[in-house]
Design a protein around this motif. Structure first.
Motif, PDB file in Angstrom:
ATOM      1  N   ALA A 123     -44.221 -41.627  -6.941  1.00 30.10           N
ATOM      2  CA  ALA A 123     -44.644 -41.029  -8.201  1.00 30.10           C
ATOM      3  C   ALA A 123     -43.698 -41.342  -9.348  1.00 30.10           C
ATOM      4  O   ALA A 123     -43.896 -40.863 -10.456  1.00 30.10           O
ATOM      5  N   LEU A 124     -42.651 -42.118  -9.060  1.00 35.93           N
ATOM      6  CA  LEU A 124     -41.795 -42.551 -10.148  1.00 35.93           C
ATOM      7  C   LEU A 124     -41.700 -44.057 -10.151  1.00 35.93           C
ATOM      8  O   LEU A 124     -41.617 -44.683  -9.097  1.00 35.93           O
ATOM      9  N   GLN A 125     -41.751 -44.617 -11.327  1.00 40.07           N
ATOM     10  CA  GLN A 125     -41.461 -46.043 -11.450  1.00 40.07           C
ATOM     11  C   GLN A 125     -40.104 -46.195 -12.107  1.00 40.07           C
ATOM     12  O   GLN A 125     -39.117 -46.439 -11.437  1.00 40.07           O
ATOM     13  N   CYS A 126     -40.031 -46.014 -13.428  1.00 44.50           N
ATOM     14  CA  CYS A 126     -38.698 -46.078 -14.025  1.00 44.50           C
ATOM     15  C   CYS A 126     -37.917 -44.806 -13.739  1.00 44.50           C
ATOM     16  O   CYS A 126     -36.709 -44.822 -13.665  1.00 44.50           O
ATOM     17  N   GLY A 127     -38.615 -43.682 -13.619  1.00 41.53           N
ATOM     18  CA  GLY A 127     -37.963 -42.434 -13.260  1.00 41.53           C
ATOM     19  C   GLY A 127     -37.416 -41.621 -14.414  1.00 41.53           C
ATOM     20  O   GLY A 127     -36.868 -40.540 -14.187  1.00 41.53           O
ATOM     21  N   VAL A 128     -37.566 -42.076 -15.643  1.00 41.53           N
ATOM     22  CA  VAL A 128     -36.965 -41.311 -16.740  1.00 41.53           C
ATOM     23  C   VAL A 128     -37.768 -40.052 -17.049  1.00 41.53           C
ATOM     24  O   VAL A 128     -37.223 -39.060 -17.521  1.00 41.53           O
ATOM     25  N   CYS A 129     -39.054 -40.069 -16.760  1.00 41.29           N
ATOM     26  CA  CYS A 129     -39.884 -38.881 -16.989  1.00 41.29           C
ATOM     27  C   CYS A 129     -39.813 -37.913 -15.827  1.00 41.29           C
ATOM     28  O   CYS A 129     -40.272 -36.770 -15.932  1.00 41.29           O
ATOM     29  N   THR A 130     -39.297 -38.380 -14.683  1.00 45.52           N
ATOM     30  CA  THR A 130     -39.396 -37.634 -13.422  1.00 45.52           C
ATOM     31  C   THR A 130     -38.772 -36.231 -13.485  1.00 45.52           C
ATOM     32  O   THR A 130     -39.389 -35.273 -13.023  1.00 45.52           O
TER      33      THR A 130
ATOM     34  N   TYR B  20     -42.238 -46.921 -24.128  1.00 49.26           N
ATOM     35  CA  TYR B  20     -41.305 -46.480 -23.074  1.00 49.26           C
ATOM     36  C   TYR B  20     -40.730 -45.132 -23.465  1.00 49.26           C
ATOM     37  O   TYR B  20     -40.450 -44.858 -24.626  1.00 49.26           O
ATOM     38  N   ILE B  21     -40.535 -44.269 -22.449  1.00 50.43           N
ATOM     39  CA  ILE B  21     -40.109 -42.903 -22.744  1.00 50.43           C
ATOM     40  C   ILE B  21     -38.614 -42.852 -23.075  1.00 50.43           C
ATOM     41  O   ILE B  21     -38.143 -41.952 -23.763  1.00 50.43           O
ATOM     42  N   GLU B  22     -37.846 -43.809 -22.585  1.00 52.00           N
ATOM     43  CA  GLU B  22     -36.410 -43.835 -22.888  1.00 52.00           C
ATOM     44  C   GLU B  22     -36.162 -44.627 -24.169  1.00 52.00           C
ATOM     45  O   GLU B  22     -36.386 -45.836 -24.198  1.00 52.00           O
TER      46      GLU B  22
HETATM   47  S1  FES Z   1     -41.942 -43.327 -14.381  1.00 52.23           S
HETATM   48 FE1  FES Z   1     -41.405 -44.314 -16.246  1.00 52.23          FE
HETATM   49  S2  FES Z   1     -42.088 -42.898 -17.739  1.00 52.23           S
HETATM   50 FE2  FES Z   1     -42.770 -42.040 -15.888  1.00 52.23          FE
END
Ligand code: FES
Ligand code: FES
Lengths: 740, 167
Positions: free
Chosen positions: B105-112, A202-204
């Motif tokens: 194009a976003l799921q969790c959105g942290v990379c967005t 996970y990125i976070e």
């Molecule tokens: S939407 Fe979760 S890391 Fe890209």
């Protein structure tokens, strides 16, 4: 593309509205775990063990406590000892070592200071005296006769034994007469496999802010896959009543199973309690990789028997998982995952064994990818030996409703055959294989779970609605909840506000695991909406002066013969005079989670000079039951697939002999980037789950199961070598090519 | 335990952020990312790694993409900084923001936030990129949720819209 079985005519379910939380996430407003600061907050940092296994003889914090900015220091002595067998003992010991450090990176002490730099400097100044113990680093070392114990407190689950052991679980499965079946077989293929430790990635990074007030009450801000679990685990680790702790769910930046447990919150709570100030802790990427949940490494031996006409008559084998430093259910769960083919005769053993590596955590369909890699590879080799189409071979042996799962019960209505047919009939599979490439097929299964959820639906004065649940929105679940509510109430989905509420503002809801959010929490939303419609009809009956039986709910309005339809907003406007606010809460323990199958097809090329495997084209078909928001179902399929491709080709933990991880960064632990992958084409298969009002099956996990076998099978057909070790990284592929 | 007066030297930094002139003080050694997040409360840019490997912290510095985790805050002196909070035009989302929403194009959105800034820099420079060019331009941004498919498609769609608008 979607393949559907008898889907009713829905107005909202199956549409693709913009998600309700989307705007905040594209303008940078959404607050994730590290995005909150509290006035007066301190910053926490850890001292972590440099040793893979060591007894902690003494911890001297005096120098650290005297350093600039330092406000509090905690060690294992600041936490209660939970007895062996307590369900959260391992969580407690993992987040703060007591007498023994069990892996490199295990937390030994923590500091809160005015700045992060001061906290880190002080943590480094804590003096610890260690006595080194033997380090167990691999599955083979762990299960060897006379092996040193990786964790002297471990007992083998379900064994009834109170003796310390490196075995976490041992799960044998048997049916039929395997020996006779192998004797009678026309074709037998046997192979051994191994797979590396991999991280959810996970990125976070994990992060939290915890504020313990003078009244002893704690407010926890954190991201997780379930804030009620954060609460219960933190309470157990601290020895507190749950009522002292309120957990507010931050937006979560990816979890994939890795955020179903906690690492930080009780430590931040103790530091806050001691200092009287809020404490923020944010892990670095290095800490995430060294000290949070990788998925177990594995080894396996699989032997499958077949007849010349392609019946798979028997499987026998052994699958072992290296689960890290504490007890773990990976081996047991692995046993549940072998359920895709009929195999009239089956004899398998699944083992989880402890190692002095980080405590492993769930990772998307935990334990199934390792097993499917081995089994799908051997089945493909049988297809090659019989010179038969790999999909036809699987179709002949695929489980259908009523066939046995590995644990012995019958499968409910499932869509495995439909997924195989969808790939067989796809444009991809029907197209010629490109020059210089080869095509592979693989499949996967995940059983999914239900568990407990709550939902509250409030109708507002103007006829809009608020849908409140306790399941964090990891990838579009707010939109799914709103879509189901829209369908039930007959309201425009954008007149519904879906909310993820804190632990004091909604009923208990289990952690999001087993792909349960849209299934089980969705069911709670549907139940609440149905009760609400009953109430709306009663109010309409009062307004119209008729019996409630005379009222029907059609398309967002109460319909009574001989009257104009009474829209929802007209009823809510009269709520005060007809009985008060319109609000309903529903909660349940959901049964009947429908298993989800997937079938993958990929084309790869193998560079004979560098050993690089390139994925040229990839198609996935998966049974979603019913796709509530198809875009986010596709997203789960694509995301799981990409993680599986990383697991297949690149990703692995590399350890030095003393247990130090050598590649603890995203530079060296390389997850797939955009230029590594092609588009991932999706076919949503919809075989409704009879146990859900809209037929939903969880879709979050199955996607990661098939890629390793699919790619290995394609590589075998491309290059004539059968790769049995993950990752199939260039050096391994080159070595295999050289041995040809 | 000690008290925390009399520490740290701080540097005055003056720059523009999303079009506004801003001044702030930064501790020595503070990254520009931390300064944006903690001093200016612009938490759109995220820290996924702190080592330049994930792109979650991507911002524009004088029109070029940078990992703000790898810049010291004082390096922003005199620069024009744009973060994800600054790419919408007034109340109108940037076409990339809109296509990311519509294309899921976003799921969790942290990379967005990082992807949006990188994709904007790409389209500012190359209004008609091929799929391969998009994939390489975004190769410094990690997304663990989407498998990139919907991100790439949303960038393609935004490129079409932007080209249409500029005709
Ligand atoms: S939407 Fe979760 S890391 Fe890209
Ligand atoms: S946080 Fe800057 S590149 Fe990862």
């Amino acid at each position: 593309m979607t393949v559907t079985e008898n889907r009713p005519d829905y107005k909202w379910v199956g549409t693709r509205p913009i998600r309700h939380d989307g705007y905040d996430k594209v303008v940078g407003k959404a607050r994730f775990a590290a995005d909150r600061n509290s006035p007066g907050q301190l910053h926490g940092a850890f001292l972590r063990s440099p040793h893979g296994h060591a007894r902690i003889l003494s911890v001297d914090t005096s120098a650290a406590e005297a350093m600039s900015g330092v406000k509090a220091v905690v060690t294992g002595a600041d936490f209660p000892d939970l007895p062996i067998g307590h369900p959260e003992r391992d969580t407690a010991v993992n987040l703060m070592a007591r007498d023994v450090a069990m892996y490199v990176g295990h937390v030994v002490a923590a500091v809160a200071a005015s700045t992060r730099a001061e906290a880190e400097a002080a943590a480094a100044a804590i003096e610890v005296e260690y006595e080194l113990l033997p380090v167990v680093l691999s599955l083979d070392e762990s299960i060897a006769d006379g092996a040193p114990l990786a964790n002297a407190d471990n007992r083998t689950a379900f064994s009834g034994s109170d003796d310390p052991s490196n075995l976490a679980t041992v799960t044998p499965l048997e049916r039929g007469d395997v020996d006779a079946a192998f004797e009678a077989a026309d074709v037998v293929v046997e192979r051994e496999f191994d797979t590396a430790w991999v991280h959810q990635g996970y990125i976070e990074p994990h992060a939290c802010v915890v504020d313990v007030g003078a009244d002893g009450k704690a407010e926890v801000w954190a991201s997780s896959q379930g804030h009620f679990r954060v609460r219960s685990q933190a309470a157990a680790v601290l020895g507190w009543d749950t009522a002292r702790i309120k957990v507010i769910p931050a937006e979560i930046g990816g979890g994939f199973g890795g955020k179903t447990t906690i690492y930080l919150e009780p430590v931040a709570a103790r530091l806050s309690e001691k200092s009287g100030r809020p404490v923020k802790i944010v892990m670095t990427r290095d800490e995430v990789l060294r000290a949070t949940g990788p998925a177990p490494a594995s080894k396996s031996r699989i032997r499958i028997a077949a007849t010349n006409d392609g019946e798979l008559t028997a499987i026998d084998g052994w699958i072992g998982y290296a689960v890290g430093c504490t007890g773990d259910m990976a081996g047991f769960v692995g046993a549940m995952s072998v359920a895709s083919y009929k195999f009239p005769n089956l004899k398998m053993e699944f083992v989880g064994a402890l190692t002095n590596t980080p405590r492993s955590a769930a990772y998307r369909a935990p334990s199934a990818p390792q097993a499917a890699f081995a089994i799908e590879s051997v089945i493909d080799e049988i297809a090659q030996a019989l010179d038969t189409d790999p999909i036809e071979l699987r179709l002949k042996n695929a489980v259908v409703e009523g066939d046995l799962t590995s644990m012995g019960g019958p499968h409910p209505r499932i869509g495995f055959v439909e997924c195989l047919e969808a790939i067989r009939d796809s444009e991809h599979y029907q197209s010629p294989v490109p020059d210089g490439a080869a095509r592979g097929i693989g499949t996967g299964f995940w059983f999914n779970i239900g568990e407990q959820s709550s939902a509250t639906v409030n109708l507002n004065e103007d006829g809009t609605a608020t849908v409140i649940t306790g399941s964090p929105d990891i990838g579009g679940s707010r939109a799914s909840m709103a879509l189901m509510a829209a369908e039930e109430l007959g309201l425009d989905v954008h007149r519904i506000t879906p909310v993820v509420a804190d632990t004091e503002s909604v009923g208990f809801t289990d952690v999001t695991e087993g792909s349960r959010a849209t299934f089980a929490t969705g069911m709670a939303v549907v139940n609440a909406c149905r009760d609400l419609v009953g109430e709306l009809k009663a109010r309409a009956a009062t307004i119209r002066g008729v019996e409630v039986d005379a009222v029907a709910w059609v398309d967002g309005a109460a319909v009574v013969d001989g009257h104009d339809p009474l829209p929802l907003a007209d009823i809510t406007a009269k709520a005060k005079s007809t009985g008060g606010p319109l609000t309903v809460t529903a909660s349940l323990n959901a049964g009947g989670a429908g298993p989800s199958f997937a079938v993958h097809c990929c084309d790869v090329s193998v560079d004979e000079e560098t050993g690089r495997v390139e994925v040229l084209r990839y198609t996935t078909a998966q049974d979603a039951g019913t796709a509530i928001h198809p875009s986010y179902v596709e997203g789960q399929m694509q995301g799981g697939t990409a993680q599986g491709i990383g697991w297949a080709l690149n990703e692995e933990y590399v350890y030095a002999d003393d247990g130090t991880m050598l590649n603890a960064s995203f530079l060296d632990y390389r997850v797939p980037v955009a230029s590594d992958l092609p588009m991932i084409e999706t076919i949503i298969v919809e075989v409704p789950n009879p146990a859900h009002p809209y037929g939903v099956r969880g879709v979050g996990e199955t996607g990661i199961v098939p890629p390793m076998g699919t790619i290995a099978n394609a590589v075998s057909r491309a290059s004539g070598v059968r790769l049995t070790s993950l990752p199939m990284s260039p050096p391994k592929v080159l070595a295999a090519l050289d041995d040809r | 335990m000690s008290n925390d007066a009399t520490r740290r030297s701080r540097t005055h930094v003056s720059c523009t952020v999303n079009g506004d002139q801003v001044d702030f003080l930064a501790d020595d050694g503070t990254s520009l990312l931390d300064a944006l997040r903690d001093e200016l409360d612009l938490t759109g840019a995220k820290e996924g790694c702190g080592t330049g490997d994930c792109g979650a912290c991507t911002i524009l510095v004088d029109g070029r993409i940078n990992c703000s985790c790898l810049m010291f805050a004082p390096e922003a002196e005199g620069c024009e900084i744009v973060t994800v909070e600054g790419i919408a035009e007034g109340d109108h989302l940037h076409p990339l923001q809109q296509t990311f929403l519509e294309g899921a194009a976003l799921q969790c959105g942290v990379c967005t936030p990082g992807f949006l800034v990188s994709a904007k820099a790409l389209l500012d420079e190359n209004p008609d990129p091929t799929e391969t060019e998009i994939r390489y331009a975004l190769a410094g941004n990690l997304c663990r949720c989407t498998g990139y498919d919907k991100i790439v498609r949303s960038v393609q769609e935004a490129a079409v819209q932007l080209r249409g608008a500029s005709r």
